[in-house]
Design a protein around this motif. Structure first.
Motif, mmCIF file in Angstrom:
data_model
loop_
_atom_site.group_PDB
_atom_site.id
_atom_site.type_symbol
_atom_site.label_atom_id
_atom_site.label_comp_id
_atom_site.label_asym_id
_atom_site.label_seq_id
_atom_site.Cartn_x
_atom_site.Cartn_y
_atom_site.Cartn_z
ATOM 1 N N VAL A 66 -4.800 4.925 5.020
ATOM 2 C CA VAL A 66 -5.743 4.615 3.944
ATOM 3 C C VAL A 66 -6.841 3.766 4.581
ATOM 4 C CG1 VAL A 66 -6.152 3.477 1.745
ATOM 5 C CG2 VAL A 66 -4.003 4.707 2.129
ATOM 6 N N GLN A 109 -2.749 13.157 5.903
ATOM 7 C CA GLN A 109 -4.193 13.106 5.772
ATOM 8 C C GLN A 109 -4.655 11.655 5.737
ATOM 9 O OE1 GLN A 109 -4.561 15.384 2.083
ATOM 10 N NE2 GLN A 109 -5.419 17.079 3.252
ATOM 11 N N ILE A 110 -5.956 11.496 5.568
ATOM 12 C CA ILE A 110 -6.559 10.174 5.453
ATOM 13 C C ILE A 110 -7.186 10.046 4.073
ATOM 14 C CG2 ILE A 110 -8.381 8.655 6.312
ATOM 15 C CD1 ILE A 110 -7.950 9.924 9.074
ATOM 16 N N LEU A 111 -6.901 8.947 3.401
ATOM 17 C CA LEU A 111 -7.501 8.630 2.107
ATOM 18 C C LEU A 111 -8.507 7.519 2.315
ATOM 19 C CD1 LEU A 111 -7.500 8.913 -1.037
ATOM 20 C CD2 LEU A 111 -5.746 7.113 -1.058
ATOM 21 N N TRP A 114 -0.318 10.335 3.030
ATOM 22 C CA TRP A 114 -1.394 9.690 3.773
ATOM 23 C C TRP A 114 -0.887 9.057 5.059
ATOM 24 C CZ3 TRP A 114 -4.908 11.981 1.373
ATOM 25 C CH2 TRP A 114 -4.962 12.033 -0.015
ATOM 26 N N ALA A 124 1.817 4.394 4.124
ATOM 27 C CA ALA A 124 0.589 4.622 4.884
ATOM 28 C C ALA A 124 0.218 3.394 5.704
ATOM 29 C CB ALA A 124 -0.558 4.955 3.935
#
Length: 228
Positions: free
Chosen positions: A95, A28-30, A92, A142
């Motif tokens: 980020v 995912q993306i933070l 992640w 990340a």
């Protein structure tokens, strides 16, 4: 200034920010940062909201209005007011973050800022709070995408005087990004056309919905290019 303070206060009080994030099977993306990222969240039109729509990847938004990189009060970390404390462990891929604007605006008023800027990031881009923060994030595995800030070219707004130091900070972060293939810097310096107010809210500091959308478009484009 009082009006700006009220906007920041409302954004802080109404933010939604979880303390833990499940580690999903898919990366995912933070997203971390200050009000440039957090603004328009209440209407579902923040940078994170638009970025998620564009990429089809879950974006977990931990940004907090008023947050800084240099913040010594312990409570600031618990509240996410220190950008580094917004990080939570997860799977992640990226980020995405910004930071430094409030440190400059409130730390030295975008005036005599040499010492504050050097503390954030040195002239060669290799030392300071920003490089240290990015290196810590990179150690999690990340990739990091760091953005600059919107400008108000041709508009006599409250942050117009921040342009030159913003340009210098951008240049220094870009230098650092060149030393690590896992770091991407996205400048927003040329995003707003001369004299165009539509990318900012009425305070001429924070992004309008159009501004948040435009920022997300640049970030999404950069991530797509890196994924190829």
């Amino acid at each position: 200034m009082l009006r700006c303070f009220f906007i920041v206060l409302v954004s802080i009080l109404t933010m939604s920010c979880t303390d833990t994030v499940e580690d999903p099977s898919e990366p995912q993306i933070l997203l971390l940062g200050d009000s440039m990222m957090a603004f328009n969240r209440l209407t579902g039109n923040s940078v994170a909201d638009k970025l998620q729509d564009r990429l089809g990847t879950t974006v977990v938004d931990r940004s907090v209005s008023g947050a800084r990189l240099i913040y010594n009060l312990p409570v600031s970390g618990a509240a996410g007011m220190k950008i580094q404390s917004q990080y939570v462990a997860g799977n992640w891929e990226w980020v995405v973050m910004n930071g430094g604007g409030n440190d400059i605006l409130f730390g030295c008023g975008c005036g005599a800022c040499d010492r504050r800027l050097d503390r954030l990031i040195s002239a060669d881009g290799q030392t300071g709070v920003i490089p240290d923060t990015i290196r810590d994030l990179r150690e999690t595995g990340a990739r990091v995408l760091y953005t600059g800030y919107l400008r108000t070219p041709g508009i006599n707004g409250p942050i117009e005087s921040c342009g030159p130091i913003g340009d210098e900070m951008d240049a220094r972060i870009a230098k650092f990004a060149e030393t690590d293939d896992g770091v991407v810097f996205v400048s927003l310096a040329d995003l707003v056309p001369f004299g165009d107010r539509s990318f900012h809210g009425f305070d001429l500091i924070h992004p309008s919905i159009k501004g948040s959308d435009a920022i997300s478009a640049l970030i999404a484009e950069a991530i797509r290019n890196e994924r190829q």
